[in-house]
Enzyme design. Sequence first.
Site, mmCIF file in Angstrom:
data_model
loop_
_atom_site.group_PDB
_atom_site.id
_atom_site.type_symbol
_atom_site.label_atom_id
_atom_site.label_comp_id
_atom_site.label_asym_id
_atom_site.label_seq_id
_atom_site.Cartn_x
_atom_site.Cartn_y
_atom_site.Cartn_z
ATOM 1 N NE ARG A 65 12.258 103.905 6.264
ATOM 2 C CZ ARG A 65 13.267 103.587 5.442
ATOM 3 N NH1 ARG A 65 13.029 103.099 4.333
ATOM 4 N NH2 ARG A 65 14.420 104.063 5.819
ATOM 5 C CG LEU A 93 14.628 98.757 10.712
ATOM 6 C CD1 LEU A 93 15.380 97.554 11.709
ATOM 7 C CD2 LEU A 93 13.479 99.336 11.479
ATOM 8 C CG HIS A 109 18.244 87.695 2.226
ATOM 9 N ND1 HIS A 109 17.240 88.305 2.098
ATOM 10 C CD2 HIS A 109 18.594 86.954 0.844
ATOM 11 C CE1 HIS A 109 16.735 88.110 0.611
ATOM 12 N NE2 HIS A 109 17.648 87.562 0.133
ATOM 13 C CG ASP A 141 23.984 98.582 4.871
ATOM 14 O OD1 ASP A 141 22.838 97.820 4.272
ATOM 15 O OD2 ASP A 141 25.081 98.154 3.829
ATOM 16 C CB ALA A 142 20.516 102.636 5.551
HETATM 17 C C1 GRF Z 1 13.071 83.680 6.656
HETATM 18 O O1 GRF Z 1 12.956 82.923 5.148
HETATM 19 C C2 GRF Z 1 13.966 84.592 6.713
HETATM 20 O O2 GRF Z 1 15.277 84.279 6.111
HETATM 21 C C3 GRF Z 1 13.736 85.796 6.245
HETATM 22 O O3 GRF Z 1 12.065 85.726 6.379
HETATM 23 C C4 GRF Z 1 11.878 84.393 6.614
HETATM 24 C C5 GRF Z 1 11.062 84.455 8.110
HETATM 25 O O4 GRF Z 1 10.627 83.315 8.148
HETATM 26 N N1 GRF Z 1 14.032 86.996 6.345
HETATM 27 P P1 GRF Z 1 10.312 82.872 10.039
HETATM 28 O O5 GRF Z 1 8.992 83.838 10.276
HETATM 29 O O6 GRF Z 1 11.251 82.992 10.797
HETATM 30 O O7 GRF Z 1 9.426 81.503 9.936
#
Ligand code: GRF
Length: 212
Positions: A65, A93, A109, A141-142
Amino acid sequence: MKIGVLASGGGTNLQALLDAQARGELEPGRIVAVGVNVADCGAVGRARVAGVPSFCVDHKSFGARTDFDRALAQELRARGVELVVLAGFMRLLGEDFLAHFPRGVMNIHPALLPAFPGVHAQHQALAYGVKVSGCTVHFVDAGMDTGPIIAQAAVPVLDDDDDERIRARILVEEHRLYPAAVRAVAQGRVHIQGRRVLIEGSARPDERLRSL
Ligand code: GRF
């Protein structure tokens, strides 16, 4: 500030960022590159249409990785990227990668962290039975979705929701919140104090969120 967006999938958040950029709403941020780890993912086409160069670093070509992280950081650094914006990028990452970008690595998220980190967050929230969910923009963060929280937006969970309906309702907020948060970071208005992130412009969190 030169921004690199990393994606693995359809790229609707990338599209929201590209659209904001086209309206002049990311300034002084500018997306100079889109990096993917899946060569034919939707994000590549969106970058092409917007005239932003893209590149692919396929994680499957690397044994360790850390080697993948190094190659990815090199590609971004070679393009002058200072701020990294994850938009559905499905790889964790490590510290070494993060150290290359002291101005920040951001993520969005689809849940109100710290609830429901990891994959299928919308399904987790629905299955748990919460009445409110939403999205969280945070520094990376990690850990897995553990970095300091920059901004959140809430949406109701309705009785007749399924995974798709709650996902779509949260995405509307993601597309609004992420470009605003990226712009605030690019403007240098965002300051980390321990776990707390303060955004210049208003002492009142409700006004600050509205301005995001
Ligand atoms: C979104 O739900 C985001 O919150 C998550 O991954 C998804 C990505 O969707 N991290 P897209 O590829 O931007 O449509």
